[in-house]
Design an enzyme around this catalytic site. Structure first.
Site, PDB file in Angstrom:
ATOM      1  N   CYS A 121       0.851  -1.196   0.000  1.00  0.00           N
ATOM      2  CA  CYS A 121       0.000   0.000   0.000  1.00  0.00           C
ATOM      3  C   CYS A 121       0.879   1.236   0.000  1.00  0.00           C
ATOM      4  CB  CYS A 121      -0.995  -0.005   1.150  1.00  0.00           C
ATOM      5  SG  CYS A 121      -0.347  -0.434   2.772  1.00  0.00           S
ATOM      6  N   CYS A 175       3.054   2.055   3.182  1.00  0.00           N
ATOM      7  CA  CYS A 175       3.680   2.146   4.498  1.00  0.00           C
ATOM      8  C   CYS A 175       4.912   3.056   4.381  1.00  0.00           C
ATOM      9  CB  CYS A 175       4.080   0.757   4.995  1.00  0.00           C
ATOM     10  SG  CYS A 175       2.646  -0.330   5.218  1.00  0.00           S
TER      11      CYS A 175
END
Lengths: 102, 226
Positions: free
Chosen positions: B134, B136
Site C-alpha cells: 500500500c 507504508c
C-alpha cells in the site's frame, strides 16, 4: 525544497485522519488495515494504473466503508442516507453560508 | 474539480429564465447554493457524521491529526536524524544497529514509526524504499508520503526496474553500485541514510540538516550539495 501540499484535497485529509483516529481508538489494528487496503488497491489497479492522489484515496475510502460496515460501526443504508442528506444540505444552502444538516 | 459527482450534476442554476439542471457544468456561474463537493467527500462526511453521532469518534481529534501532519511532522525530523548521523559516528553506529531506542530518545516515534530500520547508502550500495502493498512509510520521520510514492507506477516499478526509476528521479548510479530495494510493511519501516555530500566537512549539524531532502531519505534522491 519546493513546498507541496500534504493532502491534495480536503477530503483526503479528513479520511486519513478519520482512519488514524479509529485505529488509535482500537477499532482495528493497523496491520489489518494495511492488508485490506493493499487488497483494494490491487483490485482497483486491475482496471487502470492508479495515481497516488484521488485514485489512491478512493481505494482508501472503499476499504474503510467496507471495514466499518463489516464491524457494524456504520450500516451501508445509514451511510447512503447520510450521504444523501449532506448532498441535500449543500444544494439548499446559499453559497457562502455554513452547510449544516438541519 | 473532476466531473464525478454522484448524480452527475454540479450546478443548478437558480435563475428563473433558465431554471434547470445543468449536468457537468463547470463554467463560472454564480453559485446560488454551496458548491457540491465531489462524491467521495460526501461519503467521508457521511462516515464522520454517523461515527460522531454514535460517539465512536471525536471530531476535534481529527482536526488535531490533520494539523499534526500538515504543520508539525514532516521530513525535517528525518533530516535532523541524518545530519546528526553524519556528524556523530557513535550516534550513527547506534542508529544503524538498532534505530528504535535512538529515535525514541529524539522524540521521533509512535504512529507508523514503531519499528524502524535505517539503511545506509555507501559507495557500493544505494538503498531505496517502497511499499508494494500500500504505502507504508515512516510518518514520524517523513510525515505523509508524496503522491508518487503512493502511485501504482512507483510501487510496481521501484522493485522491477529500480535503476530506471532512479534515473527518472535524476539519480544515476555507478555500475558497481548495487541497488537494494526495501519493501516497507505495517510492521517494519525504513529510512535511507543518504551519503554525506562532498565539500561539507566544515559544516555543523544545523547546516547539514538543510541539505537532507525528503527524496534522499526515500532513496529517490541524493542529499543536496552545499
Amino acid at each position: 525544497m519546493r513546498p507541496e501540499p500534504v493532502f491534495e484535497a480536503p477530503w483526503h485529509a479528513q479520511l486519513f485522519a478519520l482512519t488514524v483516529h479509529l485505529n488509535e481508538a482500537g477499532h482495528f489494528a493497523w496491520s489489518d488495515w494495511a492488508e485490506r487496503f493493499g487488497a483494494t488497491l490491487k483490485r482497483h489497479g486491475l482496471e487502470k494504473e492508479l495515481n497516488g492522489g484521488d485514485d489512491y484515496f478512493m481505494a482508501w475510502l472503499a476499504t474503510l466503508e467496507t471495514l466499518l460496515t463489516e464491524t457494524g460501526a456504520a450500516e451501508a443504508t445509514a451511510l447512503r442516507d447520510m450521504r444523501a442528506a449532506w448532498e441535500a444540505a449543500y444544494l439548499r444552502t446559499p453559497h457562502g453560508a455554513p452547510v449544516t444538516l438541519d | 474539480m473532476g466531473g464525478k459527482g454522484g448524480l452527475g450534476l454540479w450546478t443548478i442554476d437558480g435563475g428563473a429564465a433558465h431554471d434547470r439542471v445543468m449536468p457537468h457544468d463547470h463554467s463560472d456561474h454564480d453559485h446560488p447554493h454551496s458548491l457540491l463537493p465531489p462524491d467521495p467527500a460526501l461519503r467521508v462526511k457521511a462516515l464522520e457524521t454517523i461515527l460522531t453521532q454514535k460517539g465512536l469518534i471525536d471530531p476535534a481529534a481529527l482536526d488535531e491529526i490533520i494539523d499534526t501532519y500538515e504543520n508539525k511532522i514532516g521530513p525535517k525530523n528525518g533530516a535532523h536524524v541524518v545530519a546528526r548521523a553524519w556528524s556523530d559516528p557513535d550516534f550513527k553506529a547506534a542508529l544503524l544497529e538498532n534505530a528504535d531506542p535512538v529515535l525514541a530518545e529524539m522524540g521521533y516515534y509512535g504512529r507508523q514509526g514503531e519499528h524502524m530500520v535505517v539503511v545506509e547508502n555507501t559507495e557500493s550500495v544505494h538503498n531505496v524504499i517502497v511499499c508494494t502493498l500500500c504505502s507504508c512509510y515512516p510518518w514520524p520521520l517523513l510525515g505523509i508520503p508524496p503522491g508518487w510514492y503512493k502511485s501504482d507506477a512507483y510501487r510496481a516499478r521501484a522493485v522491477r526496474e529500480p535503476r530506471k526509476v532512479l534515473a527518472e528521479f535524476g539519480v544515476t548510479l555507478h555500475k558497481e553500485q548495487a541497488v537494494r530495494v526495501w519493501d516497507s510493511t505495517a510492521e517494519v519501516r525504513y529510512l535511507v541514510l543518504p551519503k554525506r555530500p562532498e565539500g561539507t566537512d566544515d559544516m555543523d549539524e544545523a547546516a547539514l540538516t538543510a541539505l537532507v531532502t525528503r527524496d534522499s531519505m526515500i532513496g529517490c534522491g541524493l542529499a543536496a550539495r552545499p
